[in-house]
Design an enzyme around this catalytic site. Structure first.
Site, PDB file in Angstrom:
ATOM      1  CB  CYS A  15       5.764  -7.451  -4.400  1.00  0.00           C
ATOM      2  SG  CYS A  15       5.462  -5.926  -5.303  1.00  0.00           S
ATOM      3  NE  ARG A  21       2.394  -8.276  -2.594  1.00  0.00           N
ATOM      4  CZ  ARG A  21       2.617  -9.512  -2.962  1.00  0.00           C
ATOM      5  NH1 ARG A  21       2.565 -10.481  -2.066  1.00  0.00           N
ATOM      6  NH2 ARG A  21       2.893  -9.809  -4.209  1.00  0.00           N
ATOM      7  CG  ASP A 130      -0.872  -8.653  -4.565  1.00  0.00           C
ATOM      8  OD1 ASP A 130      -1.159  -7.452  -4.394  1.00  0.00           O
ATOM      9  OD2 ASP A 130      -0.414  -9.084  -5.646  1.00  0.00           O
TER      10      ASP A 130
END
Length: 160
Positions: A15, A21, A130
């Protein structure tokens, strides 16, 4: 389990900062892969260096812990060009991360680069949102999305 469709010994989840994440996907995959008996190493990192050495975001740690996933020992690291040589599958959380991965890896081949949710057959959405600048509920939603993605990932890796 049945015949393995794809030979994968290691997976890297990527990420932006490696505090929300990708460490979540790593933890969910680690737990569920172990439960299914698939021997696959998993790790995570970020394309940016802002959070290198930091723990996962406290909101993500709390949401993950509530669902039974451990993020307390995680420390963020940045994606390196040589990661392409060490991981069979490199899965980006979103299309921006995938573009950055391709830039960092340059012309090197040999590793599958893909969007996590696409490769796992868990889309839509294609991009894993996100939660960093969102409300607390976004972190809980991230856990559910990671679980769905990992279920698809395991199905693709382990069923024949």
């Amino acid at each position: 389990m049945g015949k393995q469709l794809v030979t994968v010994g290691s997976i890297l989840f990527v990420c932006l900062g490696n505090i929300c994440r990708s460490p979540l996907a790593e933890a969910v995959a680690r737990k569920h892969l172990a439960e299914t008996g698939l021997d696959i190493d998993v790790a995570s990192c970020g394309t940016g260096a802002w959070h290198v050495g930091e723990q996962a975001d406290p909101r993500m740690r709390a949401a993950a812990a509530k669902a039974g996933y451990e993020l307390e020992l995680h420390r963020a690291r940045q994606l390196r060009a040589d990661d392409i040589e060490h991981y069979h599958l490199v899965l980006a959380m979103d299309s921006h991360n995938l573009r950055d991965m391709r830039r960092i890896f340059g012309g090197k081949r040999g590793t599958r680069l893909a969007l996590f949710l696409d490769w796992a057959g868990a889309a839509p959405p294609r991009d894993f949102p996100d939660p960093y600048n969102e409300e607390l509920t976004a972190f809980t939603q991230s856990v559910a999305l990671a679980e769905r993605g990992v279920r698809g990932l395991i199905q693709r890796l382990g069923e024949g």
